[in-house]
Design a protein around this motif. Sequence first.
Motif, short mmCIF file in Angstrom:
data_model
loop_
_atom_site.label_atom_id
_atom_site.label_comp_id
_atom_site.label_asym_id
_atom_site.label_seq_id
_atom_site.Cartn_x
_atom_site.Cartn_y
_atom_site.Cartn_z
N GLY A 84 0.79 -1.23 0.00
CA GLY A 84 0.00 0.00 0.00
C GLY A 84 0.83 1.28 0.00
O GLY A 84 1.89 1.36 -0.61
N ILE A 85 0.31 2.26 0.72
CA ILE A 85 0.95 3.57 0.78
C ILE A 85 2.33 3.49 1.43
O ILE A 85 3.25 4.21 1.03
CB ILE A 85 0.04 4.57 1.53
CG1 ILE A 85 -1.20 4.82 0.70
CG2 ILE A 85 0.77 5.88 1.79
CD1 ILE A 85 -2.19 5.78 1.25
N SER A 86 2.48 2.61 2.42
CA SER A 86 3.79 2.45 3.08
C SER A 86 4.88 2.10 2.07
O SER A 86 5.98 2.65 2.12
CB SER A 86 3.74 1.37 4.15
OG SER A 86 2.88 1.73 5.19
N LEU A 117 4.86 2.76 -1.19
CA LEU A 117 5.08 3.91 -2.08
C LEU A 117 5.93 4.98 -1.40
O LEU A 117 6.85 5.55 -2.01
CB LEU A 117 3.75 4.50 -2.53
CG LEU A 117 2.83 3.56 -3.33
CD1 LEU A 117 1.56 4.28 -3.73
CD2 LEU A 117 3.55 3.01 -4.55
N VAL A 118 5.64 5.25 -0.12
CA VAL A 118 6.41 6.25 0.63
C VAL A 118 7.86 5.78 0.80
O VAL A 118 8.81 6.56 0.61
CB VAL A 118 5.76 6.54 1.99
CG1 VAL A 118 6.66 7.40 2.86
CG2 VAL A 118 4.42 7.23 1.81
#
Length: 199
Positions: A117-119, A121-122
């Motif tokens: 998820g976003i983790s 991508l960051v």
Amino acid sequence: MTSLELLMLSAALGTDLFSVAVPIGMNPMRRKIIFRAAVVFALFHIVLILTGYYIGNFLGSVVERFGSYHSEYPLLVMENWASILGALILIGLGIYMIKENLFAVESNQNKAHPLQGISLLVLATSVSIDALAAGFSMGMMDVDLVRLSFILGSVIFLIALFGLSLGRKVGRYIGGKAECIGGFVLALLGMHILWTMLH
């Protein structure tokens, strides 16, 4: 730039990724997740180095219209900003991993790892952001972008795969506290980078 120079540049850009991949790999995860994460890391490095290249190339062409340009200031600002942002993200991720390990008592089956998820991508952005500064500095050089993308993507993919797989093996050996140790290493790494940049 020659293929050897591009290979050396790619390996240098991958050192940060490797130091982050090993502690993250200590989280329990399947090989499929490791492979997917390695692909994401490679793609982010390619996208950011090309973005930096085109920005540097554009600024170089603008500067040529107004005279010679000798200042390293824009590059230094970008490198400092990238390093500080990356350090803060690593510290935050390390603290998050420690908190998850210490306080997730009954939620082990649903516990999230940082490679989704976003983790993901960051994290991919934080470890790839040096490529933006590298691309910026290459903007006024003669570079084969297809060859650059292929070599950089391949090297970063292999470094990520090796680092995450090594961390996975270490995590199995250490056991239940592997995630906590990995988080501690990440936080320390981030604080070291931040200390270096601010002093």
